[in-house]
Design a protein around this motif. Structure first.
Motif, PDB file in Angstrom:
ATOM      1  N   ASN A   1      -6.096   9.285  -1.958  1.00  0.00           N
ATOM      2  CA  ASN A   1      -6.681   8.619  -3.107  1.00  0.00           C
ATOM      3  C   ASN A   1      -7.261   9.685  -4.026  1.00  0.00           C
ATOM      4  N   THR A   2      -7.895   9.268  -5.119  1.00  0.00           N
ATOM      5  CA  THR A   2      -8.411  10.242  -6.082  1.00  0.00           C
ATOM      6  C   THR A   2      -9.662  10.961  -5.587  1.00  0.00           C
ATOM      7  N   ASP A   3     -10.209  10.538  -4.452  1.00  0.00           N
ATOM      8  CA  ASP A   3     -11.321  11.257  -3.823  1.00  0.00           C
ATOM      9  C   ASP A   3     -10.814  12.250  -2.786  1.00  0.00           C
TER      10      ASP A   3
ATOM     11  N   ASN B   1      -4.230   0.757  -3.315  1.00  0.00           N
ATOM     12  CA  ASN B   1      -4.977   1.867  -3.915  1.00  0.00           C
ATOM     13  C   ASN B   1      -4.479   2.209  -5.306  1.00  0.00           C
TER      14      ASN B   1
ATOM     15  N   ASP C   1      -5.007   1.036  -8.973  1.00  0.00           N
ATOM     16  CA  ASP C   1      -5.751   0.256  -9.948  1.00  0.00           C
ATOM     17  C   ASP C   1      -6.112   1.175 -11.104  1.00  0.00           C
TER      18      ASP C   1
ATOM     19  N   ASN D   1      -9.566   1.080 -12.933  1.00  0.00           N
ATOM     20  CA  ASN D   1     -10.723   1.623 -12.219  1.00  0.00           C
ATOM     21  C   ASN D   1     -10.475   3.033 -11.692  1.00  0.00           C
TER      22      ASN D   1
ATOM     23  N   LYS E   1      -8.196   4.270  -9.862  1.00  0.00           N
ATOM     24  CA  LYS E   1      -7.671   4.383  -8.505  1.00  0.00           C
ATOM     25  C   LYS E   1      -6.183   4.682  -8.635  1.00  0.00           C
TER      26      LYS E   1
END
Length: 125
Positions: A8-10, A52, A54, A57, A59
């Motif tokens: 994910n972006t984290d 995951n 979106d 937002n 994501k």
């Protein structure tokens, strides 16, 4: 064929899929490249990507295969799972810098400092 890793972006690893049917990457030195990856339909890959994904937002699933990385832009479900995307430098093309007058900027008119100021303002969120 190398497995695909979905983040994910984290930068949290969400899934590893080692049953890739085919993988086609088009990578350019100074331009946006693309990829198309096909994997078995009975895998959790599609569900994880769709859960995951979106854009509103921020994501955005990130695919890593070996030393290649890309942003997922679409998924197609059929006899297999097709994952489509663009290389990471595509994110830079998503930002727009409005017109400006260098004398109005709060930095010196050194080109490097002006560029740093503009990029830091564009990506500050």
């Amino acid at each position: 064929m190398e497995d695909i890793r979905i983040y994910n972006t984290d930068f949290k690893l969400l899934h590893i899929d080692n049953n890739v049917i085919s993988s086609n990457w088009t990578v350019y030195f100074n331009s946006v490249g693309t990829f198309e990856i096909h994997t078995l339909a009975d895998r959790d890959t599609a569900e994880i990507i769709l859960n995951n994904m979106d854009w509103e937002n921020n994501k955005i699933p990130v695919i890593v295969q070996g030393d290649l990385q890309g942003i997922v832009t679409a998924v197609r479900l059929g006899e297999d799972v097709a994952i489509y995307g663009k290389t990471c430098n595509w994110l830079l093309s998503r930002k727009v810098v409005p017109k400006f007058i260098t004398s109005d900027l709060p930095v010196k008119c050194n080109p490097e400092e002006v560029a740093r100021y503009i990029v830091s303002n564009a990506f500050s969120e």
